[in-house]
Design a protein around this motif. Structure first.
Motif, PDB file in Angstrom:
ATOM      1  N   LEU A  50     -30.474   2.008 -26.265  1.00 21.98           N
ATOM      2  CA  LEU A  50     -30.609   1.678 -25.031  1.00 21.98           C
ATOM      3  C   LEU A  50     -29.284   0.446 -24.974  1.00 21.98           C
ATOM      4  N   SER A  51     -28.760   0.347 -23.863  1.00 22.11           N
ATOM      5  CA  SER A  51     -27.815  -0.555 -23.348  1.00 22.11           C
ATOM      6  C   SER A  51     -26.475  -0.547 -24.392  1.00 22.11           C
ATOM      7  N   LEU A  52     -25.969   0.759 -24.479  1.00 19.75           N
ATOM      8  CA  LEU A  52     -24.990   1.018 -25.315  1.00 19.75           C
ATOM      9  C   LEU A  52     -23.884   0.319 -24.669  1.00 19.75           C
ATOM     10  N   PRO A  53     -22.745  -0.182 -25.252  1.00 25.95           N
ATOM     11  CA  PRO A  53     -21.400  -0.798 -24.632  1.00 25.95           C
ATOM     12  C   PRO A  53     -20.745   0.522 -24.261  1.00 25.95           C
ATOM     13  N   GLU A  54     -20.506   0.490 -23.005  1.00 28.48           N
ATOM     14  CA  GLU A  54     -19.444   1.610 -22.245  1.00 28.48           C
ATOM     15  C   GLU A  54     -18.397   0.845 -21.490  1.00 28.48           C
ATOM     16  N   LEU A  55     -17.725   1.726 -20.820  1.00 31.99           N
ATOM     17  CA  LEU A  55     -16.496   1.161 -20.152  1.00 31.99           C
ATOM     18  C   LEU A  55     -16.923   0.296 -19.063  1.00 31.99           C
ATOM     19  N   PRO A  56     -16.270  -0.930 -18.816  1.00 31.70           N
ATOM     20  CA  PRO A  56     -14.988  -1.091 -19.029  1.00 31.70           C
ATOM     21  C   PRO A  56     -15.061  -2.011 -20.519  1.00 31.70           C
ATOM     22  N   GLU A  57     -16.152  -2.130 -21.225  1.00 27.21           N
ATOM     23  CA  GLU A  57     -16.371  -2.900 -22.620  1.00 27.21           C
ATOM     24  C   GLU A  57     -15.468  -2.272 -23.564  1.00 27.21           C
ATOM     25  N   LEU A  58     -15.426  -0.828 -23.627  1.00 26.28           N
ATOM     26  CA  LEU A  58     -14.785  -0.294 -24.786  1.00 26.28           C
ATOM     27  C   LEU A  58     -13.396   0.249 -24.237  1.00 26.28           C
ATOM     28  N   LEU A  59     -12.807  -0.608 -23.318  1.00 28.78           N
ATOM     29  CA  LEU A  59     -11.262  -0.424 -23.201  1.00 28.78           C
ATOM     30  C   LEU A  59     -10.570  -1.312 -23.923  1.00 28.78           C
ATOM     31  N   CYS A  60      -9.174  -0.881 -24.567  1.00 28.64           N
ATOM     32  CA  CYS A  60      -8.265  -1.592 -24.930  1.00 28.64           C
ATOM     33  C   CYS A  60      -7.786  -2.663 -23.792  1.00 28.64           C
ATOM     34  N   GLU A  61      -7.626  -4.125 -24.662  1.00 30.65           N
ATOM     35  CA  GLU A  61      -7.225  -4.948 -23.562  1.00 30.65           C
ATOM     36  C   GLU A  61      -5.692  -5.065 -23.208  1.00 30.65           C
ATOM     37  N   LYS A  62      -4.976  -4.285 -24.066  1.00 25.32           N
ATOM     38  CA  LYS A  62      -3.689  -4.178 -23.603  1.00 25.32           C
ATOM     39  C   LYS A  62      -3.150  -2.762 -22.981  1.00 25.32           C
ATOM     40  N   CYS A  63      -3.637  -1.794 -23.128  1.00 23.98           N
ATOM     41  CA  CYS A  63      -3.300  -0.600 -22.506  1.00 23.98           C
ATOM     42  C   CYS A  63      -4.302  -0.090 -21.739  1.00 23.98           C
ATOM     43  N   GLN A  64      -5.494  -0.628 -21.433  1.00 28.01           N
ATOM     44  CA  GLN A  64      -6.646  -0.243 -20.676  1.00 28.01           C
ATOM     45  C   GLN A  64      -7.149   1.269 -20.693  1.00 28.01           C
ATOM     46  N   LEU A  65      -6.815   1.777 -22.008  1.00 27.01           N
ATOM     47  CA  LEU A  65      -7.349   3.078 -22.433  1.00 27.01           C
ATOM     48  C   LEU A  65      -8.688   2.945 -23.113  1.00 27.01           C
ATOM     49  N   PRO A  66      -9.506   3.927 -23.363  1.00 28.08           N
ATOM     50  CA  PRO A  66     -10.698   4.094 -23.806  1.00 28.08           C
ATOM     51  C   PRO A  66     -10.512   3.856 -25.436  1.00 28.08           C
ATOM     52  N   LEU A  67     -11.272   2.980 -26.362  1.00 25.42           N
ATOM     53  CA  LEU A  67     -11.037   2.638 -27.782  1.00 25.42           C
ATOM     54  C   LEU A  67     -11.707   4.076 -28.533  1.00 25.42           C
ATOM     55  N   GLY A  68     -11.232   4.077 -29.687  1.00 29.22           N
ATOM     56  CA  GLY A  68     -11.805   5.191 -30.480  1.00 29.22           C
ATOM     57  C   GLY A  68     -12.816   4.261 -31.508  1.00 29.22           C
ATOM     58  N   PHE A  69     -13.648   5.117 -32.324  1.00 26.98           N
ATOM     59  CA  PHE A  69     -14.577   4.458 -33.176  1.00 26.98           C
ATOM     60  C   PHE A  69     -13.844   4.579 -34.290  1.00 26.98           C
ATOM     61  N   HIS A 163     -21.604  21.711 -16.196  1.00 29.08           N
ATOM     62  CA  HIS A 163     -22.375  20.569 -16.371  1.00 29.08           C
ATOM     63  C   HIS A 163     -23.154  20.375 -17.666  1.00 29.08           C
ATOM     64  N   SER A 164     -22.869  20.913 -18.588  1.00 29.33           N
ATOM     65  CA  SER A 164     -23.425  20.854 -19.969  1.00 29.33           C
ATOM     66  C   SER A 164     -22.839  19.812 -20.871  1.00 29.33           C
ATOM     67  N   VAL A 165     -21.636  19.313 -20.745  1.00 35.96           N
ATOM     68  CA  VAL A 165     -21.242  18.195 -21.536  1.00 35.96           C
ATOM     69  C   VAL A 165     -20.749  17.019 -20.384  1.00 35.96           C
ATOM     70  N   THR A 166     -20.671  15.848 -21.160  1.00 43.82           N
ATOM     71  CA  THR A 166     -20.351  14.688 -20.304  1.00 43.82           C
ATOM     72  C   THR A 166     -19.320  13.972 -20.863  1.00 43.82           C
ATOM     73  N   TYR A 167     -18.477  13.077 -20.311  1.00 42.05           N
ATOM     74  CA  TYR A 167     -17.352  12.163 -20.729  1.00 42.05           C
ATOM     75  C   TYR A 167     -17.534  10.858 -20.503  1.00 42.05           C
ATOM     76  N   CYS A 168     -16.743   9.928 -21.095  1.00 42.01           N
ATOM     77  CA  CYS A 168     -16.817   8.258 -20.712  1.00 42.01           C
ATOM     78  C   CYS A 168     -16.057   8.115 -19.776  1.00 42.01           C
ATOM     79  N   SER A 169     -14.926   8.896 -19.835  1.00 46.89           N
ATOM     80  CA  SER A 169     -13.462   8.719 -18.795  1.00 46.89           C
ATOM     81  C   SER A 169     -12.829   9.857 -18.440  1.00 46.89           C
ATOM     82  N   LYS A 170     -12.070   9.983 -17.552  1.00 55.69           N
ATOM     83  CA  LYS A 170     -11.209  10.918 -17.310  1.00 55.69           C
ATOM     84  C   LYS A 170     -10.127  11.188 -18.453  1.00 55.69           C
ATOM     85  N   GLU A 171      -9.706  10.258 -19.053  1.00 56.33           N
ATOM     86  CA  GLU A 171      -8.773  10.523 -20.191  1.00 56.33           C
ATOM     87  C   GLU A 171      -9.446  11.265 -21.233  1.00 56.33           C
TER      88      GLU A 171
END
Length: 328
Positions: A50-69, A163-171
């Motif tokens: 529960l309460s997993l970090p998600e966007l915008p918490e997982l955006l790079c502070e410089k380029c504002q793109l999603p971070l990778g694990f 509708h079978s897969v989901t994503y965190c961002s458009k990127e």
């Protein structure tokens, strides 16, 4: 998979209580959340569901793109019931231009912890054998949280065709569409007027990370100490010593007490572990025109390992690069 080892290390390491981390291959089932793994690359094995970090918490502070694990470390604290299970997660940006010298803004660290009796895992430790087929951790957690198919972080943006897969961002949706999902998506599935995505191909896992070539020159005293300390175990990718001291690669850009912010609970943050530059070699990525690089990454966490319930708590990371006159 990352293996944490206290044995077969030098006398100096045993005296300082340092536990070394190495990499080895693992079976897929050993990397599931219920096995409490420490691992590098792929997708996060979330501890709390529960309460997993998600966007915008997982955006790079410089380029504002999603971070990778990048990696996670299972690090329970003996004697702390609230942190009987405890995992630290490190995320990094995949944009080489964001990696300026001694700049940590392209990294983020999160801590999750649970008591032994919790809503997600049995009271007794897992058996060291492949479990029966259960939930698909790549798509949906038992808590109902949908995960991005590409990176494993929370994602509510569904493919408009199947509708079978989901994503965190458009990127991430556009990346996966070009690489894989365009060919797999069912043409008979329900469709909507959503915008079709198409973009240049890119990979998200550890193959996206890139190492930088460093040039030989005169060593500093600190760097000589670094090389001497790691020489007995040159393959180490992580050094764990909660409450200890980092092994710096340079005398430059070493944080003082004021540089490490306190936890929001009011407690100080102390050093817990560091990620070594050797990890870049295992990631086996290189590009001559740009690179992702670090000398070492030091992770500082709340000394009280404060109880935030099921929430993932943000911790602090310090990036130190090699001095310009040092070899790597």
């Amino acid at each position: 998979m990352m293996v944490m080892m206290a044995g077969d290390v030098s006398e100096s390491e045993r005296e300082t209580g340092v536990v070394l981390g190495f990499l080895e291959e693992a079976e897929p089932w050993q990397l599931l959340s219920a096995q409490f793994p420490s691992k590098v690359g792929g997708k996060p094995a979330w501890l709390s569901r529960l309460s997993l970090p998600e966007l915008p918490e997982l955006l790079c502070e410089k380029c504002q793109l999603p971070l990778g694990f990048l990696l996670q470390v299972y690090a329970p604290i003996v004697g702390f019931e609230r942190s009987f299970h405890r995992t630290l997660y490190v995320f990094c940006c995949r944009t080489p231009a964001c990696y300026s010298r001694n700049d940590s803004r392209c990294f983020k660290v999160y801590r999750s912890q649970l008591p032994r009796k919790n809503d997600f895992y049995p009271y007794d430790p897992p058996r060291d054998e492949e479990p029966d087929a259960g939930e698909d951790e790549h798509r949906l957690l038992s808590s109902g949280v949908k995960l991005c198919w590409l990176c494993g972080c929370p994602g509510q943006k569904a493919c408009s065709r199947c509708h079978s897969v989901t994503y965190c961002s458009k990127e991430h949706q556009t990346i996966d569409w070009k690489q894989r999902h365009k060919n797999e998506c069912s043409a008979e599935a329900s469709s909507s007027s959503g915008e079709q995505v198409d973009c240049a191909s890119s990979e998200l896992d550890e193959k996206e990370l890139e190492s930088m070539a460093h040039h030989e020159s005169q060593d500093s005293k600190v760097f000589q100490k670094f090389k001497k300390r790691i020489a007995p175990e040159p393959e180490q990718v992580l050094r764990y010593c909660r409450g200890g001291a980092p092994l710096w690669v340079s005398s430059e850009h070493v944080p003082g007490t004021a540089d490490v912010p306190k936890c929001p609970c009011g407690a100080n943050r102390n050093f817990e572990f560091q990620i070594m530059p050797q990890l870049l070699n295992y990631l086996k990525v290189d590009r001559p025109d740009a690179s992702i690089d670090w000398g070492m990454l030091a992770i500082y966490t709340c000394t009280d390992s404060c109880d935030q319930g099921n929430k993932y708590s943000s911790e602090f990371i310090w990036k130190q690069d090699f001095s310009e006159d040092q070899p790597c």
